[in-house]
Design a protein around this motif. Structure first.
Motif, PDB file in Angstrom:
ATOM      1  N   PRO B 203     -19.404  45.764   1.132  1.00  0.00           N
ATOM      2  CA  PRO B 203     -19.616  44.685   0.159  1.00  0.00           C
ATOM      3  C   PRO B 203     -20.642  45.035  -0.926  1.00  0.00           C
ATOM      4  O   PRO B 203     -20.490  44.608  -2.063  1.00  0.00           O
ATOM      5  CB  PRO B 203     -20.114  43.529   1.013  1.00  0.00           C
ATOM      6  N   HIS B 204     -21.692  45.799  -0.591  1.00  0.00           N
ATOM      7  CA  HIS B 204     -22.720  46.029  -1.607  1.00  0.00           C
ATOM      8  C   HIS B 204     -22.565  47.365  -2.306  1.00  0.00           C
ATOM      9  O   HIS B 204     -23.415  47.782  -3.081  1.00  0.00           O
ATOM     10  CB  HIS B 204     -24.112  45.904  -0.978  1.00  0.00           C
ATOM     11  N   HIS B 206     -21.158  49.733  -5.049  1.00  0.00           N
ATOM     12  CA  HIS B 206     -20.735  49.491  -6.430  1.00  0.00           C
ATOM     13  C   HIS B 206     -19.246  49.744  -6.629  1.00  0.00           C
ATOM     14  O   HIS B 206     -18.535  48.942  -7.235  1.00  0.00           O
ATOM     15  CB  HIS B 206     -21.522  50.373  -7.399  1.00  0.00           C
ATOM     16  N   THR B 208     -16.837  49.706  -4.543  1.00  0.00           N
ATOM     17  CA  THR B 208     -16.036  48.685  -3.859  1.00  0.00           C
ATOM     18  C   THR B 208     -15.987  47.395  -4.677  1.00  0.00           C
ATOM     19  O   THR B 208     -14.915  46.811  -4.873  1.00  0.00           O
ATOM     20  CB  THR B 208     -16.615  48.420  -2.454  1.00  0.00           C
ATOM     21  N   THR B 209     -17.128  46.955  -5.175  1.00  0.00           N
ATOM     22  CA  THR B 209     -17.119  45.679  -5.919  1.00  0.00           C
ATOM     23  C   THR B 209     -16.341  45.815  -7.230  1.00  0.00           C
ATOM     24  O   THR B 209     -15.622  44.903  -7.618  1.00  0.00           O
ATOM     25  CB  THR B 209     -18.552  45.174  -6.204  1.00  0.00           C
ATOM     26  N   GLU B 210     -16.438  46.973  -7.880  1.00  0.00           N
ATOM     27  CA  GLU B 210     -15.677  47.179  -9.109  1.00  0.00           C
ATOM     28  C   GLU B 210     -14.176  47.179  -8.833  1.00  0.00           C
ATOM     29  O   GLU B 210     -13.375  46.649  -9.607  1.00  0.00           O
ATOM     30  CB  GLU B 210     -16.061  48.511  -9.765  1.00  0.00           C
ATOM     31  N   ARG B 213     -13.016  43.769  -8.248  1.00  0.00           N
ATOM     32  CA  ARG B 213     -12.919  43.074  -9.539  1.00  0.00           C
ATOM     33  C   ARG B 213     -11.585  43.425 -10.213  1.00  0.00           C
ATOM     34  O   ARG B 213     -10.886  42.554 -10.742  1.00  0.00           O
ATOM     35  CB  ARG B 213     -14.096  43.502 -10.415  1.00  0.00           C
TER      36      ARG B 213
END
Lengths: 339, 339
Positions: B203-204, B206, B208-210, B213
């Motif tokens: 989850p934290h 970068h 992965t979050t991109e 998105r």
DNA sequence: CTTCAATGCTCAATCGGTTGAGCAACATTG
DNA sequence: CAATGTTGCTCAACCGATTGAGCATTGAAG
């Protein structure tokens, strides 16, 4: 926190720390390398110096340290490729195991180019490596000879050499077992055993010839005939394996012994281009998690990387030269069931 | 051939060569490092010394050379794992490109352990690395800060950092394109788009979050709804991905966005354990030649490793610090058609 | 016959730690 | 009170390559 960076662009040395701590460079040196008790430095001074070193962001200059000590603790490794599971696993575990033994691993990748291999050995010697592990080289003895003259020990991994102890897989046994499995499966699936092919590797490569020997032994055992024209050894490259497959004249039902996942990349590309060939089965010497899921794959031979590296480090960390010239480590056969 | 090995166990130095050649150590040094013309040494002497060096099996002591020069030409690289295609390719090409530029690559593998990452950085600083490339680290800024204090430049690869220039994939764009493809294929194959899942990563992280998105952007574009419970981020490990899949409650038809081949290992193990799930399709961010052949795979996103490394070496080999903080390199979408 | 430059080298200091030898101060023993 | 031991350090010589400074020798120019 006192940071030196802004004041001076240079990294602090033991001389800088000595000045700040009001001690001598030799005291600082012994404190930072742990020999301070033997040299009767007081705990108070040691603590002070360690604190100052931390504040200053001190990092030892290994070049200077190794130069003076005449011990580098470097173990070099020459590897042909990183980009497949087998060598990736070797490199990764070698690093971890070397560190666990207080050694500095330095790994170089040589793309299976004999000149690069030799240059890599020279470079590792220049780095003062104390031992060099040679994997997948074309001319291991040339490297061993050069290194021996420079007083550097070499150990061959995954290949036999005359001039250095060698740790390798039981290629013969592994290939024989894989071929037995392949024969059993094609017999089950097709009713009888079709001609079996051997694809991948190089004719003068030791591992390849040993695996071919295992392949032939299993064929003989099952009273199946062997034919040289069913052996394709175009070298270690997916595209060469694919090209060799395109050239060959296959019957409807086939079983393929694939020598290495590198060759397998070519074989599966061929199978993918010829989708009607559902009556093909293969087994592969080497393991890969995704290849293990391909429907026509009857089994894979996993080389025992931790086992081999354990034997290797037995040799690395032992002082004498009383090692057997050659250690063979059994492979692990992984049969696969699909559907 | 005169071989020193037998006579003395020690490696020859420039002093030994000087004695044999009847020259001074400084002449020998300049001849062997190529500065002899500038230092007006005659070609005859140069040839003689070079011949003797060869005969004696001389190899420079890089520790001494680097110590004196105060230039190491070492570029370090910190990599989390070797044993998958992506990082294997990065390590291998990094080495080749560094050598082509006259640099010494030194690569260390840190198993995604934050402490090992920091230790590796310390060690590279002690080796006098001039630049350190940080890949897949958990705390890149901590490393950058430490290295900056030691006067060592860092560059982040495949991850963004605040304290150093960063070269990374266009994770958002790549994930959006892969999701678009996945939506198109499930719609074609299933008649309509079933709920899509996102599996893999942290989850934290970068990247992965991109990618999440990008996944959401493509869903929104296609007017498909997004639900947090269809996002599984158990970390970078096949077994964790498998465990997360086992926990989840899937409908009959599913589409899965798989974040990295590492997670894909778990996903395909799950699919293999649930053979009835022929109505599953997945796409994977990262490329692997065998995974590309799995029947339910609709496409893979290949990160442009040579492209990223070219941008990286532009920074490495340029003197100034006038680089944009962040360079994003587009990914290459590889759609796959099976059957 | 001096002056100056070019040629072909050598000398010695240096990079930053390491380590055997040794020294001063103090404590203990005979 | 001398002899001996212990504690807590420092000194200086290295490890091997590099490099600025400098020194003979030869040749040519003035």
């Amino acid at each position: 926190m006192t940071r030196k960076g802004a004041v001076s662009p240079k990294r602090p040395t033991i001389y800088d720390l000595a000045q700040i701590a009001g001690a001598s460079p030799s005291a600082v040196s012994s404190i930072l390398n742990g020999s301070w008790k033997r040299r009767r430095i007081s705990a108070a001074t040691a603590e002070r110096v360690i604190r100052i070193a931390q504040e200053q962001g001190y990092a030892i200059n290994l070049q200077a340290s190794m130069l003076r000590r005449e011990r580098s603790h470097i173990v070099g490794m020459i590897v042909p490729k990183y980009d497949n599971r087998y060598f990736g696993a070797i490199a990764e575990q070698f690093e971890t195991m070397a560190r666990a033994r207080g050694l500095f691993p330095v790994i170089t990748c040589t793309q299976r180019d004999p000149e690069l291999e030799f240059d890599a050995a020279r470079e590792l010697v220049s780095y003062q490596a104390e031992t060099i592990v040679v994997t997948g080289a074309t001319e291991p003895d040339r490297i061993s000879e050069f290194c021996a003259a420079a007083g550097v020990r070499t150990i061959n991994l995954d290949l036999p050499g005359q001039k250095a102890p060698s740790v390798l897989s039981d290629n013969f046994g592994g290939a024989r077992d894989l071929t037995r499995l392949l024969i059993q499966r094609v017999t089950e699936d097709f009713g009888n055993a079709p001609p079996l092919w051997f694809v991948g590797g190089r004719p003068h490569d030791h591992n390849t010839t040993e695996r071919l020997r295992g392949f032939r032994a299993a064929l003989a055992e099952a009273q199946l005939d062997f034919a040289a024209e069913r052996v394709l050894m175009p070298g270690y490259s997916p595209s060469k394996a694919l090209a060799a497959m395109e050239q060959a004249d296959f019957p409807a039902k086939i079983g393929i012994f694939v020598n290495s996942t590198i060759a397998l990349e070519g074989v599966v590309r061929w199978l993918n281009d010829h989708k009607h060939r559902t009556d093909a089965r293969f087994g592969c010497f080497d393991w890969d998690p995704f290849a293990a899921l391909l429907a026509q794959n009857v089994g894979m031979t996993e080389q025992d990387v931790p086992g081999m590296l354990n034997r290797l480090f037995d040799i690395v960390t032992s002082p004498g030269d009383q090692f057997p010239a050659r250690i063979e480590v059994p492979c692990i056969l992984k049969p696969l069931l699909h559907g």
